[in-house]
Design a protein around this motif. Structure first.
Motif, short mmCIF file in Angstrom:
data_model
loop_
_atom_site.label_atom_id
_atom_site.label_comp_id
_atom_site.label_asym_id
_atom_site.label_seq_id
_atom_site.Cartn_x
_atom_site.Cartn_y
_atom_site.Cartn_z
N ILE A 49 42.07 48.51 19.32
CA ILE A 49 41.46 48.01 20.55
C ILE A 49 41.39 46.48 20.52
O ILE A 49 41.69 45.82 21.52
CB ILE A 49 40.07 48.64 20.78
N ARG A 50 41.02 45.93 19.39
CA ARG A 50 41.00 44.46 19.27
C ARG A 50 42.40 43.87 19.50
O ARG A 50 42.56 42.83 20.13
CB ARG A 50 40.48 44.03 17.91
N SER A 51 43.41 44.55 18.97
CA SER A 51 44.78 44.05 19.16
C SER A 51 45.19 44.13 20.63
O SER A 51 45.92 43.26 21.11
CB SER A 51 45.77 44.82 18.28
N TYR A 52 44.70 45.14 21.37
CA TYR A 52 44.98 45.20 22.81
C TYR A 52 44.38 43.99 23.50
O TYR A 52 45.04 43.33 24.31
CB TYR A 52 44.39 46.46 23.45
N ALA A 53 43.12 43.69 23.19
CA ALA A 53 42.43 42.56 23.83
C ALA A 53 43.13 41.25 23.50
O ALA A 53 43.24 40.37 24.35
CB ALA A 53 40.97 42.52 23.40
N GLU A 54 43.61 41.11 22.26
CA GLU A 54 44.30 39.89 21.85
C GLU A 54 45.57 39.64 22.66
O GLU A 54 45.97 38.50 22.86
CB GLU A 54 44.62 39.93 20.36
N LYS A 55 46.18 40.69 23.14
CA LYS A 55 47.40 40.54 23.94
C LYS A 55 47.10 39.82 25.25
O LYS A 55 48.00 39.24 25.85
CB LYS A 55 48.04 41.90 24.20
N GLY A 56 45.85 39.85 25.68
CA GLY A 56 45.47 39.17 26.90
C GLY A 56 45.04 37.72 26.70
O GLY A 56 44.77 37.02 27.68
N LEU A 57 44.98 37.27 25.45
CA LEU A 57 44.59 35.88 25.19
C LEU A 57 45.59 34.94 25.85
O LEU A 57 46.80 35.14 25.79
CB LEU A 57 44.53 35.60 23.69
N GLY A 58 45.08 33.94 26.49
CA GLY A 58 45.95 32.97 27.15
C GLY A 58 46.39 33.38 28.53
O GLY A 58 47.06 32.60 29.23
N VAL A 59 46.06 34.59 28.96
CA VAL A 59 46.41 35.03 30.31
C VAL A 59 45.32 34.51 31.24
O VAL A 59 44.16 34.86 31.10
CB VAL A 59 46.52 36.57 30.40
N ASN A 60 45.72 33.67 32.18
CA ASN A 60 44.77 33.04 33.07
C ASN A 60 44.63 33.89 34.34
O ASN A 60 45.16 33.55 35.40
CB ASN A 60 45.22 31.62 33.41
N HIS A 61 43.93 35.00 34.20
CA HIS A 61 43.73 35.93 35.31
C HIS A 61 42.34 36.52 35.16
O HIS A 61 41.99 37.04 34.10
CB HIS A 61 44.80 37.01 35.27
N GLY A 62 41.54 36.43 36.21
CA GLY A 62 40.15 36.87 36.14
C GLY A 62 39.96 38.30 35.70
O GLY A 62 39.06 38.60 34.90
N ALA A 63 40.80 39.21 36.18
CA ALA A 63 40.65 40.62 35.81
C ALA A 63 40.94 40.85 34.34
O ALA A 63 40.30 41.69 33.70
CB ALA A 63 41.56 41.49 36.68
N ILE A 64 41.88 40.11 33.78
CA ILE A 64 42.20 40.25 32.36
C ILE A 64 41.08 39.65 31.51
O ILE A 64 40.69 40.23 30.49
CB ILE A 64 43.57 39.60 32.02
N LYS A 65 40.55 38.54 31.95
CA LYS A 65 39.42 37.94 31.23
C LYS A 65 38.21 38.88 31.26
O LYS A 65 37.53 39.04 30.24
CB LYS A 65 39.08 36.58 31.82
N ALA A 66 37.95 39.51 32.40
CA ALA A 66 36.84 40.46 32.50
C ALA A 66 37.09 41.66 31.58
O ALA A 66 36.16 42.14 30.92
CB ALA A 66 36.66 40.92 33.95
N TRP A 67 38.32 42.13 31.52
CA TRP A 67 38.69 43.24 30.64
C TRP A 67 38.39 42.89 29.19
O TRP A 67 37.79 43.68 28.45
CB TRP A 67 40.16 43.56 30.86
#
Length: 126
Positions: free
Chosen positions: A78-96
C-alpha cells in the motif's frame, strides 16, 4: 479481451471508449493487475471518459490489499502504491495519498464502503 486478465492496452482502450463495464466485477479484475501507474495516469487525464472510475480504482486497490487476510507485506505494498503518486500535481491524487497515510497511521479505521465502495473518492479525511 479476456475479462478476468485484461492487458494494459485493453484497459487503456476501454478507458477511452463509451463501452460499459465488460463484467460485473470489472473493478475486482482490474485490481488484480496492480497497474497503479496506469490508474493514476487515467484518473488524472481530463480527456479520459472514465477518469472518475480510475480514481475509484486507486481507492479500490488499496481496499482490496488492506483487507487481505494474513498478508505480511500488504502495508508495504500500500505504501508503494501511494509512492507512485508522489510528484503528481493533482488534487484527487494528493487526497488519495493523505487518505492512505491516515489509514496506515491509524488516524482512521478501515471501512469497506470508503475504500472498496469508493464512497470518499471525492473526499479527504482530516
Amino acid at each position: 479481451m479476456e475479462v478476468t486478465n485484461p492487458t494494459v492496452e485493453e484497459i487503456r482502450l476501454w478507458a477511452y471508449s463509451e463501452d460499459e463495464w465488460p463484467h460485473d466485477e470489472w473493478d475486482l479484475f482490474l485490481s488484480w493487475t496492480r497497474e497503479v501507474d496506469l490508474f493514476i495516469e487515467l484518473a488524472t487525464d481530463h480527456k479520459c471518459p472514465k477518469q472518475s472510475f480510475f480514481l475509484h480504482m486507486l481507492y479500490y486497490i488499496v481496499g482490496v490489499t488492506y483487507s487481505e487476510p494474513n498478508k505480511t507485506d500488504k502495508i508495504a505494498r500500500i505504501r508503494s502504491y501511494a509512492e507512485k503518486g508522489l510528484g503528481v500535481n493533482h488534487g484527487a491524487i494528493k487526497a488519495w495519498q493523505v487518505n492512505i497515510n491516515a489509514l496506515l497511521n491509524n488516524r482512521v479505521k478501515y471501512k469497506y464502503d470508503n475504500w472498496r465502495g469508493g464512497v470518499f473518492a471525492e473526499y479527504q479525511f482530516t
